[in-house]
Design a protein around this motif. Sequence first.
Motif, short mmCIF file in Angstrom:
data_model
loop_
_atom_site.label_atom_id
_atom_site.label_comp_id
_atom_site.label_asym_id
_atom_site.label_seq_id
_atom_site.Cartn_x
_atom_site.Cartn_y
_atom_site.Cartn_z
N SER A 2 -57.65 -19.11 -36.32
CA SER A 2 -57.18 -18.64 -35.68
C SER A 2 -56.37 -17.34 -35.71
CB SER A 2 -56.39 -20.22 -35.47
OG SER A 2 -55.79 -20.57 -36.54
N ASP A 3 -56.78 -16.77 -36.42
CA ASP A 3 -56.48 -15.25 -36.80
C ASP A 3 -56.76 -14.53 -35.61
OD1 ASP A 3 -54.78 -16.71 -38.43
OD2 ASP A 3 -56.10 -15.99 -40.27
N ILE A 4 -57.06 -14.78 -35.15
CA ILE A 4 -57.38 -13.78 -33.93
C ILE A 4 -56.69 -14.56 -32.28
CG2 ILE A 4 -59.61 -13.33 -34.96
CD1 ILE A 4 -61.25 -15.41 -32.16
N TYR A 5 -57.12 -13.39 -30.89
CA TYR A 5 -56.29 -13.33 -30.24
C TYR A 5 -57.20 -14.88 -29.12
CZ TYR A 5 -55.55 -14.92 -24.92
OH TYR A 5 -56.07 -14.75 -23.80
N HIS A 6 -57.40 -15.52 -28.28
CA HIS A 6 -58.65 -16.41 -27.98
C HIS A 6 -57.73 -17.19 -26.48
CE1 HIS A 6 -61.47 -19.26 -27.58
NE2 HIS A 6 -62.34 -19.68 -28.41
N SER A 7 -58.64 -17.39 -25.90
CA SER A 7 -58.43 -17.49 -24.37
C SER A 7 -59.10 -18.97 -24.36
CB SER A 7 -59.76 -16.81 -23.24
OG SER A 7 -60.56 -17.29 -22.92
N ALA A 8 -58.39 -20.02 -23.60
CA ALA A 8 -58.20 -21.11 -23.33
C ALA A 8 -59.49 -21.33 -22.04
CB ALA A 8 -57.44 -21.66 -22.52
N GLY A 9 -59.57 -20.48 -21.35
CA GLY A 9 -60.81 -20.24 -20.36
C GLY A 9 -61.96 -19.15 -20.52
N THR A 10 -62.97 -19.56 -19.31
CA THR A 10 -63.81 -18.93 -19.37
C THR A 10 -64.42 -18.16 -18.26
OG1 THR A 10 -65.82 -20.90 -18.59
CG2 THR A 10 -65.14 -20.22 -21.08
N GLY A 11 -63.01 -18.44 -17.18
CA GLY A 11 -63.46 -17.99 -16.04
C GLY A 11 -63.23 -16.42 -15.83
N THR A 12 -63.49 -16.17 -14.57
CA THR A 12 -62.99 -14.74 -14.27
C THR A 12 -61.74 -14.44 -14.22
OG1 THR A 12 -63.00 -14.90 -12.02
CG2 THR A 12 -65.22 -13.71 -12.71
N GLY A 13 -61.07 -14.93 -13.65
CA GLY A 13 -59.62 -14.71 -13.70
C GLY A 13 -58.95 -14.85 -15.47
N GLU A 14 -59.46 -14.49 -16.76
CA GLU A 14 -58.60 -14.47 -17.63
C GLU A 14 -59.05 -12.61 -18.15
OE1 GLU A 14 -57.96 -16.93 -19.71
OE2 GLU A 14 -58.77 -18.81 -18.84
N PHE A 15 -57.84 -12.90 -18.85
CA PHE A 15 -58.12 -11.63 -19.38
C PHE A 15 -56.41 -11.29 -20.91
CE2 PHE A 15 -54.16 -12.17 -16.93
CZ PHE A 15 -52.89 -11.64 -16.60
N LEU A 16 -56.71 -10.50 -21.50
CA LEU A 16 -55.15 -9.87 -22.48
C LEU A 16 -54.94 -8.25 -21.98
CD1 LEU A 16 -54.23 -10.48 -25.30
CD2 LEU A 16 -57.04 -9.03 -26.10
N THR A 17 -54.19 -8.21 -21.96
CA THR A 17 -53.63 -7.10 -21.32
C THR A 17 -52.15 -6.02 -22.80
OG1 THR A 17 -53.75 -7.28 -19.12
CG2 THR A 17 -52.26 -5.35 -20.13
N ILE A 18 -53.00 -5.08 -23.18
CA ILE A 18 -52.38 -4.39 -23.89
C ILE A 18 -51.41 -3.66 -23.38
CG2 ILE A 18 -52.41 -3.50 -26.24
CD1 ILE A 18 -53.29 -6.03 -26.34
N SER A 19 -49.73 -3.54 -23.55
CA SER A 19 -49.55 -2.41 -23.29
C SER A 19 -48.65 -1.12 -24.41
CB SER A 19 -48.00 -3.12 -22.14
OG SER A 19 -48.97 -3.25 -21.20
N PHE A 20 -48.21 -0.32 -24.29
CA PHE A 20 -47.81 0.75 -24.46
C PHE A 20 -46.29 1.02 -24.46
CE2 PHE A 20 -52.31 2.48 -24.47
CZ PHE A 20 -53.17 2.28 -25.10
N SER A 21 -45.64 0.97 -25.28
CA SER A 21 -44.23 1.88 -25.39
C SER A 21 -43.54 2.59 -24.20
CB SER A 21 -43.21 1.50 -26.50
OG SER A 21 -44.01 2.96 -26.95
#
Length: 220
Positions: free
Chosen positions: A108-127
Amino acid sequence: MDRATRIGCAIGAAIAATILAAGSGPAAAATVLDAKTVTITSALNDVGEPYYNPGDAYIQVSEVVADNFSATDVALSSNGGTATAASNYQGSDYTGKAIDGIYPQEYSDIYHSAGTGTGEFLTISFSSPEDLSSLSIYGRGTTGSPSCCTERDVYNYSIFNSAGALITSGQLDARNLDHVATIDFDAPGGVPEPAAWALMIGGFGLAGAALRRQRAQVAA
């Protein structure tokens, strides 16, 4: 057209054809200037067989590494990067694990989404806006070892500037024993494309032929 000019044209054309043939492989990667965010979604439902399973299209990411041309990972939380996501598996906040600098990692040392739908995303923002030299996405698992659910580790990525305009997008496939996929981007003001080189060399050939013709006329 005299003989010298014809020879110059032929030489220029031959060199141009050689350069174009050498550059006829995969297109060069985009130049990514003033990037502010990277959004990652699952590409599992896009790649089809042999891993096609719509119900298994979770996003699982051990790390997102976005290097600038100073070899600084601007996605890293200690460098000001932040992470947001549509959901987190089992209600825990795993988003920070995608930018903590510790990779490759297992659940569990990773990002893991709760769902599998098209609305799932992970966004990384820079400073701040950055010119990127490469983007790497590490999937689930440790280097050289098989992992549960490795078939999920194929991603769509989209890179945006601070105004929210799309700079470039593509797909990265980390379904391998290194659990990582990387794309390199062109440097700002990089070397000319093969077609540009071909035009320049062809022009040099014509210019040389014209100069020889002019000298021959003066000598006559």
